[in-house]
Scaffold this motif. Sequence first.
Motif, PDB file in Angstrom:
ATOM      1  N   ARG A   1     -18.077 -15.177   0.663  1.00  0.00           N
ATOM      2  CA  ARG A   1     -19.575 -15.506   1.248  1.00  0.00           C
ATOM      3  C   ARG A   1     -20.375 -14.180   0.760  1.00  0.00           C
ATOM      4  O   ARG A   1     -21.572 -14.497   0.275  1.00  0.00           O
ATOM      5  CB  ARG A   1     -19.811 -15.701   2.611  1.00  0.00           C
ATOM      6  N   LEU A   2     -19.929 -12.851   1.137  1.00  0.00           N
ATOM      7  CA  LEU A   2     -20.562 -11.699   0.949  1.00  0.00           C
ATOM      8  C   LEU A   2     -20.911 -11.621  -0.381  1.00  0.00           C
ATOM      9  O   LEU A   2     -21.900 -10.849  -1.202  1.00  0.00           O
ATOM     10  CB  LEU A   2     -19.829 -10.633   1.611  1.00  0.00           C
ATOM     11  N   TRP A   3     -19.978 -12.072  -1.349  1.00  0.00           N
ATOM     12  CA  TRP A   3     -20.227 -11.608  -2.800  1.00  0.00           C
ATOM     13  C   TRP A   3     -21.179 -12.777  -3.420  1.00  0.00           C
ATOM     14  O   TRP A   3     -22.206 -12.301  -4.277  1.00  0.00           O
ATOM     15  CB  TRP A   3     -18.783 -12.025  -3.453  1.00  0.00           C
ATOM     16  N   ALA A   4     -21.124 -13.877  -2.846  1.00  0.00           N
ATOM     17  CA  ALA A   4     -22.027 -14.821  -3.342  1.00  0.00           C
ATOM     18  C   ALA A   4     -23.520 -14.383  -3.085  1.00  0.00           C
ATOM     19  O   ALA A   4     -24.402 -14.258  -3.923  1.00  0.00           O
ATOM     20  CB  ALA A   4     -21.702 -16.011  -2.564  1.00  0.00           C
ATOM     21  N   LYS A   5     -23.720 -13.765  -1.824  1.00  0.00           N
ATOM     22  CA  LYS A   5     -24.930 -13.518  -1.337  1.00  0.00           C
ATOM     23  C   LYS A   5     -25.312 -12.244  -2.145  1.00  0.00           C
ATOM     24  O   LYS A   5     -26.447 -12.095  -2.675  1.00  0.00           O
ATOM     25  CB  LYS A   5     -24.889 -13.022   0.352  1.00  0.00           C
ATOM     26  N   GLN A   6     -24.361 -11.235  -2.272  1.00  0.00           N
ATOM     27  CA  GLN A   6     -24.755  -9.797  -2.906  1.00  0.00           C
ATOM     28  C   GLN A   6     -24.804 -10.089  -4.491  1.00  0.00           C
ATOM     29  O   GLN A   6     -25.921  -9.527  -5.181  1.00  0.00           O
ATOM     30  CB  GLN A   6     -23.699  -8.716  -2.694  1.00  0.00           C
ATOM     31  N   CYS A   7     -24.099 -10.894  -5.190  1.00  0.00           N
ATOM     32  CA  CYS A   7     -24.099 -11.254  -6.516  1.00  0.00           C
ATOM     33  C   CYS A   7     -25.121 -12.220  -6.903  1.00  0.00           C
ATOM     34  O   CYS A   7     -25.555 -12.704  -8.037  1.00  0.00           O
ATOM     35  CB  CYS A   7     -23.022 -11.469  -7.071  1.00  0.00           C
ATOM     36  N   LYS A   8     -25.574 -13.027  -5.985  1.00  0.00           N
ATOM     37  CA  LYS A   8     -26.413 -14.241  -6.279  1.00  0.00           C
ATOM     38  C   LYS A   8     -25.968 -15.130  -7.214  1.00  0.00           C
ATOM     39  O   LYS A   8     -26.495 -15.569  -8.246  1.00  0.00           O
ATOM     40  CB  LYS A   8     -28.015 -13.652  -6.725  1.00  0.00           C
ATOM     41  N   VAL A   9     -24.593 -15.453  -7.037  1.00  0.00           N
ATOM     42  CA  VAL A   9     -24.097 -16.571  -8.042  1.00  0.00           C
ATOM     43  C   VAL A   9     -23.062 -17.357  -7.192  1.00  0.00           C
ATOM     44  O   VAL A   9     -22.854 -17.020  -6.016  1.00  0.00           O
ATOM     45  CB  VAL A   9     -23.126 -15.950  -9.258  1.00  0.00           C
ATOM     46  N   PRO A  10     -23.076 -18.575  -7.517  1.00  0.00           N
ATOM     47  CA  PRO A  10     -21.874 -19.469  -6.772  1.00  0.00           C
ATOM     48  C   PRO A  10     -20.642 -18.869  -6.969  1.00  0.00           C
ATOM     49  O   PRO A  10     -20.142 -18.418  -7.775  1.00  0.00           O
ATOM     50  CB  PRO A  10     -22.227 -20.933  -7.501  1.00  0.00           C
ATOM     51  N   ILE A  11     -19.828 -19.237  -5.920  1.00  0.00           N
ATOM     52  CA  ILE A  11     -18.448 -18.887  -5.869  1.00  0.00           C
ATOM     53  C   ILE A  11     -17.539 -20.222  -5.988  1.00  0.00           C
ATOM     54  O   ILE A  11     -18.082 -20.921  -4.851  1.00  0.00           O
ATOM     55  CB  ILE A  11     -17.994 -18.127  -5.015  1.00  0.00           C
ATOM     56  N   VAL A  12     -16.392 -20.595  -6.783  1.00  0.00           N
ATOM     57  CA  VAL A  12     -15.587 -21.631  -6.350  1.00  0.00           C
ATOM     58  C   VAL A  12     -14.202 -21.039  -6.209  1.00  0.00           C
ATOM     59  O   VAL A  12     -13.622 -19.945  -6.849  1.00  0.00           O
ATOM     60  CB  VAL A  12     -15.491 -22.381  -7.796  1.00  0.00           C
ATOM     61  N   SER A  13     -13.795 -21.288  -4.820  1.00  0.00           N
ATOM     62  CA  SER A  13     -12.677 -20.771  -4.407  1.00  0.00           C
ATOM     63  C   SER A  13     -11.799 -21.728  -4.210  1.00  0.00           C
ATOM     64  O   SER A  13     -11.762 -22.470  -3.668  1.00  0.00           O
ATOM     65  CB  SER A  13     -13.031 -19.879  -3.126  1.00  0.00           C
ATOM     66  N   VAL A  14     -10.705 -21.705  -4.831  1.00  0.00           N
ATOM     67  CA  VAL A  14      -9.492 -22.525  -5.230  1.00  0.00           C
ATOM     68  C   VAL A  14      -8.639 -22.524  -4.171  1.00  0.00           C
ATOM     69  O   VAL A  14      -7.956 -21.608  -3.874  1.00  0.00           O
ATOM     70  CB  VAL A  14      -8.833 -22.385  -6.417  1.00  0.00           C
ATOM     71  N   ASN A  15      -8.317 -23.505  -3.361  1.00  0.00           N
ATOM     72  CA  ASN A  15      -7.308 -23.921  -2.530  1.00  0.00           C
ATOM     73  C   ASN A  15      -6.240 -24.634  -2.905  1.00  0.00           C
ATOM     74  O   ASN A  15      -5.981 -25.834  -2.895  1.00  0.00           O
ATOM     75  CB  ASN A  15      -7.996 -24.523  -1.085  1.00  0.00           C
ATOM     76  N   TYR A  16      -5.378 -23.880  -3.868  1.00  0.00           N
ATOM     77  CA  TYR A  16      -4.343 -24.557  -4.658  1.00  0.00           C
ATOM     78  C   TYR A  16      -3.055 -24.850  -3.607  1.00  0.00           C
ATOM     79  O   TYR A  16      -3.039 -24.363  -2.551  1.00  0.00           O
ATOM     80  CB  TYR A  16      -3.655 -23.334  -5.462  1.00  0.00           C
ATOM     81  N   SER A  17      -2.221 -25.549  -4.394  1.00  0.00           N
ATOM     82  CA  SER A  17      -0.838 -26.053  -3.336  1.00  0.00           C
ATOM     83  C   SER A  17      -0.218 -24.862  -3.247  1.00  0.00           C
ATOM     84  O   SER A  17      -0.114 -24.016  -4.175  1.00  0.00           O
ATOM     85  CB  SER A  17      -0.468 -27.039  -4.224  1.00  0.00           C
ATOM     86  N   LEU A  18       0.701 -24.954  -2.100  1.00  0.00           N
ATOM     87  CA  LEU A  18       1.746 -23.680  -1.936  1.00  0.00           C
ATOM     88  C   LEU A  18       3.116 -24.026  -2.100  1.00  0.00           C
ATOM     89  O   LEU A  18       3.289 -25.156  -1.701  1.00  0.00           O
ATOM     90  CB  LEU A  18       1.249 -23.222  -0.533  1.00  0.00           C
ATOM     91  N   ALA A  19       3.949 -23.144  -2.291  1.00  0.00           N
ATOM     92  CA  ALA A  19       5.403 -23.191  -2.310  1.00  0.00           C
ATOM     93  C   ALA A  19       5.675 -22.820  -1.311  1.00  0.00           C
ATOM     94  O   ALA A  19       5.017 -22.202  -0.226  1.00  0.00           O
ATOM     95  CB  ALA A  19       5.899 -22.198  -3.196  1.00  0.00           C
ATOM     96  N   PRO A  20       6.830 -23.352  -0.533  1.00  0.00           N
ATOM     97  CA  PRO A  20       7.740 -24.383  -1.289  1.00  0.00           C
ATOM     98  C   PRO A  20       7.480 -25.611  -1.191  1.00  0.00           C
ATOM     99  O   PRO A  20       8.107 -26.384  -2.015  1.00  0.00           O
ATOM    100  CB  PRO A  20       9.112 -23.832  -0.501  1.00  0.00           C
ATOM    101  N   GLN A  21       6.613 -26.305  -0.537  1.00  0.00           N
ATOM    102  CA  GLN A  21       6.321 -27.575  -0.681  1.00  0.00           C
ATOM    103  C   GLN A  21       5.835 -28.134  -1.960  1.00  0.00           C
ATOM    104  O   GLN A  21       6.356 -29.156  -2.344  1.00  0.00           O
ATOM    105  CB  GLN A  21       5.113 -27.943   0.504  1.00  0.00           C
ATOM    106  N   HIS A  22       5.475 -27.468  -2.715  1.00  0.00           N
ATOM    107  CA  HIS A  22       4.881 -27.511  -4.313  1.00  0.00           C
ATOM    108  C   HIS A  22       5.559 -26.737  -4.902  1.00  0.00           C
ATOM    109  O   HIS A  22       5.233 -25.595  -5.165  1.00  0.00           O
ATOM    110  CB  HIS A  22       3.065 -27.676  -4.128  1.00  0.00           C
ATOM    111  N   GLN A  23       6.342 -27.347  -6.016  1.00  0.00           N
ATOM    112  CA  GLN A  23       7.079 -26.470  -6.788  1.00  0.00           C
ATOM    113  C   GLN A  23       6.074 -25.864  -8.012  1.00  0.00           C
ATOM    114  O   GLN A  23       5.218 -26.500  -8.453  1.00  0.00           O
ATOM    115  CB  GLN A  23       8.295 -27.361  -7.548  1.00  0.00           C
ATOM    116  N   PHE A  24       6.621 -24.587  -8.519  1.00  0.00           N
ATOM    117  CA  PHE A  24       5.917 -24.269  -9.636  1.00  0.00           C
ATOM    118  C   PHE A  24       6.275 -25.271 -10.911  1.00  0.00           C
ATOM    119  O   PHE A  24       7.161 -26.031 -10.944  1.00  0.00           O
ATOM    120  CB  PHE A  24       6.610 -22.940 -10.160  1.00  0.00           C
ATOM    121  N   PRO A  25       5.210 -25.292 -11.680  1.00  0.00           N
ATOM    122  CA  PRO A  25       3.999 -24.850 -11.785  1.00  0.00           C
ATOM    123  C   PRO A  25       2.628 -25.488 -11.301  1.00  0.00           C
ATOM    124  O   PRO A  25       1.623 -25.268 -11.761  1.00  0.00           O
ATOM    125  CB  PRO A  25       3.637 -24.728 -13.582  1.00  0.00           C
ATOM    126  N   LYS A  26       2.925 -25.994 -10.041  1.00  0.00           N
ATOM    127  CA  LYS A  26       1.684 -27.025  -9.572  1.00  0.00           C
ATOM    128  C   LYS A  26       0.738 -26.128  -9.405  1.00  0.00           C
ATOM    129  O   LYS A  26      -0.534 -26.376  -9.809  1.00  0.00           O
ATOM    130  CB  LYS A  26       2.001 -27.792  -8.287  1.00  0.00           C
TER     131      LYS A  26
END
Length: 92
Positions: A40-65
């Motif tokens: 949020r600080l980066w978005a405000k200071q840089c004045k750009v949108p940020i897409v923050s990816v909440n990707y799937s985590l191991a071990p529940q999800h296998q590589f390369p998910k």
Amino acid sequence: GKQATTLKGKPIPKHRAIILHFHGGGFISMSAFAHENYTRLWAKQCKVPIVSVNYSLAPQHQFPKAVNEAFEAYKWCREVAGPIWGIEKIVL
């Protein structure tokens, strides 16, 4: 052309860049939400949108998910957000 809007219906201004953020945790822990304090600080200071990816985590999800999800997020930034917001640069 298309006009992007916020969830509240306000127009989103054009931006030259977007930050595509992948949280730490080595694909096994953490979340995008755990890093909101600085993204949020980066978005405000840089004045750009940020897409923050909440990707799937191991071990529940296998590589390369998680890697594939990260790449799909990058493609979305190029193919969808880029044309709508006028993005010229994607900062990783």
